[in-house]
Write a protein that holds these residues in place. Structure first.
Motif, PDB file in Angstrom:
ATOM      1  N   ALA A 161       8.711   2.979  -2.637  1.00 35.99           N
ATOM      2  CA  ALA A 161       8.617   2.334  -3.959  1.00 35.99           C
ATOM      3  C   ALA A 161       8.954   0.846  -3.877  1.00 35.99           C
ATOM      4  CB  ALA A 161       9.534   3.026  -4.967  1.00 35.99           C
ATOM      5  N   GLN A 162       9.934   0.484  -3.046  1.00 38.30           N
ATOM      6  CA  GLN A 162      10.268  -0.940  -2.916  1.00 38.30           C
ATOM      7  C   GLN A 162       9.098  -1.708  -2.314  1.00 38.30           C
ATOM      8  OE1 GLN A 162      13.020  -2.857  -3.985  1.00 38.30           O
ATOM      9  NE2 GLN A 162      11.478  -4.396  -3.466  1.00 38.30           N
ATOM     10  N   HIS A 163       8.468  -1.097  -1.307  1.00 33.13           N
ATOM     11  CA  HIS A 163       7.318  -1.763  -0.684  1.00 33.13           C
ATOM     12  C   HIS A 163       6.172  -1.884  -1.683  1.00 33.13           C
ATOM     13  CE1 HIS A 163       4.858  -3.242   2.562  1.00 33.13           C
ATOM     14  NE2 HIS A 163       3.923  -2.342   2.295  1.00 33.13           N
ATOM     15  N   THR A 164       5.907  -0.820  -2.442  1.00 24.89           N
ATOM     16  CA  THR A 164       4.848  -0.865  -3.460  1.00 24.89           C
ATOM     17  C   THR A 164       5.143  -1.990  -4.456  1.00 24.89           C
ATOM     18  OG1 THR A 164       4.481   1.519  -3.261  1.00 24.89           O
ATOM     19  CG2 THR A 164       3.651   0.461  -5.250  1.00 24.89           C
ATOM     20  N   ALA A 165       6.391  -2.088  -4.895  1.00 20.00           N
ATOM     21  CA  ALA A 165       6.759  -3.144  -5.850  1.00 20.00           C
ATOM     22  C   ALA A 165       6.512  -4.527  -5.248  1.00 20.00           C
ATOM     23  CB  ALA A 165       8.224  -2.993  -6.262  1.00 20.00           C
ATOM     24  N   ASP A 166       6.856  -4.681  -3.962  1.00 16.72           N
ATOM     25  CA  ASP A 166       6.639  -5.976  -3.298  1.00 16.72           C
ATOM     26  C   ASP A 166       5.145  -6.293  -3.224  1.00 16.72           C
ATOM     27  OD1 ASP A 166       9.355  -6.314  -2.951  1.00 16.72           O
ATOM     28  OD2 ASP A 166       9.368  -5.539  -0.903  1.00 16.72           O
ATOM     29  N   LEU A 167       4.345  -5.282  -2.902  1.00 14.53           N
ATOM     30  CA  LEU A 167       2.891  -5.494  -2.820  1.00 14.53           C
ATOM     31  C   LEU A 167       2.329  -5.857  -4.187  1.00 14.53           C
ATOM     32  CD1 LEU A 167       1.767  -2.517  -0.510  1.00 14.53           C
ATOM     33  CD2 LEU A 167       2.055  -4.920   0.124  1.00 14.53           C
ATOM     34  N   LEU A 168       2.784  -5.141  -5.221  1.00 12.92           N
ATOM     35  CA  LEU A 168       2.290  -5.398  -6.580  1.00 12.92           C
ATOM     36  C   LEU A 168       2.670  -6.798  -7.049  1.00 12.92           C
ATOM     37  CD1 LEU A 168       2.981  -1.979  -8.332  1.00 12.92           C
ATOM     38  CD2 LEU A 168       0.743  -3.066  -8.004  1.00 12.92           C
ATOM     39  N   ALA A 169       3.875  -7.245  -6.679  1.00 13.39           N
ATOM     40  CA  ALA A 169       4.315  -8.578  -7.095  1.00 13.39           C
ATOM     41  C   ALA A 169       3.428  -9.657  -6.465  1.00 13.39           C
ATOM     42  CB  ALA A 169       5.778  -8.793  -6.699  1.00 13.39           C
ATOM     43  N   ALA A 170       2.941  -9.370  -5.245  1.00 12.58           N
ATOM     44  CA  ALA A 170       2.113 -10.353  -4.551  1.00 12.58           C
ATOM     45  C   ALA A 170       0.652 -10.284  -4.994  1.00 12.58           C
ATOM     46  CB  ALA A 170       2.209 -10.142  -3.041  1.00 12.58           C
ATOM     47  N   ASN A 171       0.200  -9.084  -5.358  1.00 13.81           N
ATOM     48  CA  ASN A 171      -1.214  -8.889  -5.714  1.00 13.81           C
ATOM     49  C   ASN A 171      -1.321  -7.680  -6.640  1.00 13.81           C
ATOM     50  OD1 ASN A 171      -3.909  -8.299  -5.860  1.00 13.81           O
ATOM     51  ND2 ASN A 171      -4.277  -8.239  -3.647  1.00 13.81           N
ATOM     52  N   SER A 173      -3.579  -6.324  -8.287  1.00 12.08           N
ATOM     53  CA  SER A 173      -4.733  -5.400  -8.270  1.00 12.08           C
ATOM     54  C   SER A 173      -4.836  -4.594  -6.975  1.00 12.08           C
ATOM     55  CB  SER A 173      -6.032  -6.183  -8.492  1.00 12.08           C
ATOM     56  OG  SER A 173      -6.201  -7.100  -7.438  1.00 12.08           O
ATOM     57  N   LEU A 174      -3.936  -4.874  -6.020  1.00  7.73           N
ATOM     58  CA  LEU A 174      -4.048  -4.220  -4.711  1.00  7.73           C
ATOM     59  C   LEU A 174      -3.992  -2.697  -4.817  1.00  7.73           C
ATOM     60  CD1 LEU A 174      -4.107  -4.687  -1.575  1.00  7.73           C
ATOM     61  CD2 LEU A 174      -1.627  -4.440  -1.646  1.00  7.73           C
ATOM     62  N   LEU A 175      -3.206  -2.209  -5.754  1.00  8.42           N
ATOM     63  CA  LEU A 175      -3.030  -0.761  -5.837  1.00  8.42           C
ATOM     64  C   LEU A 175      -3.915  -0.106  -6.904  1.00  8.42           C
ATOM     65  CD1 LEU A 175       0.264  -1.529  -4.736  1.00  8.42           C
ATOM     66  CD2 LEU A 175      -0.270   0.863  -4.319  1.00  8.42           C
ATOM     67  N   ASP A 176      -4.946  -0.829  -7.328  1.00  2.86           N
ATOM     68  CA  ASP A 176      -5.836  -0.251  -8.350  1.00  2.86           C
ATOM     69  C   ASP A 176      -6.456   1.064  -7.868  1.00  2.86           C
ATOM     70  OD1 ASP A 176      -5.199  -2.270 -10.011  1.00  2.86           O
ATOM     71  OD2 ASP A 176      -7.162  -3.266  -9.971  1.00  2.86           O
ATOM     72  N   ALA A 177      -6.706   1.154  -6.569  1.00  8.31           N
ATOM     73  CA  ALA A 177      -7.303   2.389  -6.040  1.00  8.31           C
ATOM     74  C   ALA A 177      -6.258   3.487  -5.852  1.00  8.31           C
ATOM     75  CB  ALA A 177      -7.987   2.088  -4.708  1.00  8.31           C
ATOM     76  N   TYR A 178      -4.987   3.130  -6.064  1.00 11.00           N
ATOM     77  CA  TYR A 178      -3.903   4.100  -5.848  1.00 11.00           C
ATOM     78  C   TYR A 178      -2.986   4.161  -7.079  1.00 11.00           C
ATOM     79  CZ  TYR A 178      -5.259   3.659  -0.959  1.00 11.00           C
ATOM     80  OH  TYR A 178      -5.971   3.642   0.216  1.00 11.00           O
ATOM     81  N   PRO A 179      -3.529   4.581  -8.231  1.00  8.34           N
ATOM     82  CA  PRO A 179      -2.684   4.612  -9.438  1.00  8.34           C
ATOM     83  C   PRO A 179      -1.469   5.515  -9.273  1.00  8.34           C
ATOM     84  CG  PRO A 179      -4.775   5.767  -9.784  1.00  8.34           C
ATOM     85  CD  PRO A 179      -4.892   5.069  -8.479  1.00  8.34           C
ATOM     86  N   HIS A 184       4.349   6.293  -9.073  1.00 14.06           N
ATOM     87  CA  HIS A 184       5.485   6.646  -8.219  1.00 14.06           C
ATOM     88  C   HIS A 184       6.543   5.546  -8.277  1.00 14.06           C
ATOM     89  CE1 HIS A 184       7.463   6.463  -4.167  1.00 14.06           C
ATOM     90  NE2 HIS A 184       7.722   7.722  -4.470  1.00 14.06           N
ATOM     91  N   GLN A 185       6.099   4.298  -8.129  1.00 13.78           N
ATOM     92  CA  GLN A 185       7.045   3.170  -8.150  1.00 13.78           C
ATOM     93  C   GLN A 185       7.769   3.097  -9.500  1.00 13.78           C
ATOM     94  OE1 GLN A 185       6.006  -0.346  -9.640  1.00 13.78           O
ATOM     95  NE2 GLN A 185       8.205  -0.666  -9.490  1.00 13.78           N
ATOM     96  N   GLU A 186       7.007   3.286 -10.565  1.00 16.27           N
ATOM     97  CA  GLU A 186       7.631   3.218 -11.902  1.00 16.27           C
ATOM     98  C   GLU A 186       8.634   4.352 -12.094  1.00 16.27           C
ATOM     99  OE1 GLU A 186       4.309   3.002 -14.602  1.00 16.27           O
ATOM    100  OE2 GLU A 186       3.786   1.002 -13.841  1.00 16.27           O
ATOM    101  N   LYS A 187       8.260   5.540 -11.615  1.00 19.72           N
ATOM    102  CA  LYS A 187       9.159   6.695 -11.760  1.00 19.72           C
ATOM    103  C   LYS A 187      10.461   6.461 -10.986  1.00 19.72           C
ATOM    104  CE  LYS A 187       8.857  11.741 -10.846  1.00 19.72           C
ATOM    105  NZ  LYS A 187       8.846  12.407 -12.152  1.00 19.72           N
ATOM    106  N   VAL A 188      10.322   6.021  -9.744  1.00 17.12           N
ATOM    107  CA  VAL A 188      11.508   5.827  -8.899  1.00 17.12           C
ATOM    108  C   VAL A 188      12.386   4.709  -9.470  1.00 17.12           C
ATOM    109  CG1 VAL A 188      12.253   5.095  -6.591  1.00 17.12           C
ATOM    110  CG2 VAL A 188      10.360   6.715  -6.833  1.00 17.12           C
TER     111      VAL A 188
END
Ligand code: GSH
Length: 206
Positions: A161-171, A173-179, A184-188
């Motif tokens: 979740a921390q890595h996902t948050a870091d990726l989302l902060a940088a981009n 739309s990167l996780l648009d294919a992985y809702p 998961h990040q929001e839940k955690v």
């Protein structure tokens, strides 16, 4: 009372998940952030010449995943049985392989190495990210709980979740294919103690 001291550089990096496990548990700890200038004198005194280090009443433990495993077991977020614990470790070890695979991109992006950041994003980061988030998606699907393993939060959820948050902060739309990973990040990160930690921890670029 047990005294926990977590020593690392003043960044999130490899020290952050141990801090988050302690925060999740509501466990007070000494968050020892060592300035770069002080490190050369400390380095030879450490077990492997690297940080992070956990001290538990003065006893020293090195290696970030060993620290996380120890703390997760202490505070009950290592998986609910030996099989779940092994699954958690399996995903965490694969996550480390993922980070090693995409390291050249992050090193260049953070300015620690030369390299064409855009080319590394295309040739190194994106293939590694797609492959590994694909693997991790299978674990989310299989658990059906919104967590990676079993039906409750484990330390590997904090790691991913921390890595996902870091990726989302940088981009964003990167996780648009992985809702499912946004969810998961929001839940955690909606866990009350984790939320408080994220809101109050020192702000660092990485
Ligand atoms: N496998 C180790 C772990 O996961 O704890 C790697 C630790 C590591 O690479 N630490 C780096 C470090 O201590 C910071 S992220 N660098 C300073 C040095 O090597 O002198």
């Amino acid at each position: 009372m047990v005294h926990y001291k977590l020593s690392y550089f003043p960044i999130r990096g490899a020290g952050e998940i141990a801090r988050q496990i302690l925060a999740f548990a509501g466990q007070e700890f000494e968050d020892n952030r060592i300035p770069k200038e002080e490190w050369p004198a400390i380095k030879p005194t450490t077990p492997f010449g690297q940080l992070p280090l956990l001290e538990v009443d003065g006893k020293v433990l090195a290696q970030s995943h060993a620290i996380s495993r120890y703390l997760a077991r202490q505070f009950g977020i290592n998986g609910k049985c030996p099989w779940e614990e092994a699954q958690v470790n399996s995903v965490a070890d694969q996550f480390k392989d993922y980070l090693n695979e995409v390291r050249p991109y992050f090193m260049a992006k953070m300015g620690f190495s030369d390299g064409d950041v855009e080319a590394l994003a295309k040739d190194v980061f994106l293939p590694g990210f797609t492959k590994h988030y694909g693997f991790f998606a299978n674990f989310l699907k299989s658990s059906g709980s919104g967590y990676l393993v079993g039906d409750s939060l484990t330390w590997v959820d904090l790691l991913v979740a921390q890595h996902t948050a870091d990726l989302l902060a940088a981009n964003a739309s990167l996780l648009d294919a992985y809702p499912q990973f946004k969810a998961h990040q929001e839940k955690v990160h909606s866990n009350a103690n984790i939320k408080k930690w994220l809101e109050t921890r020192p702000v660092t670029p990485f």
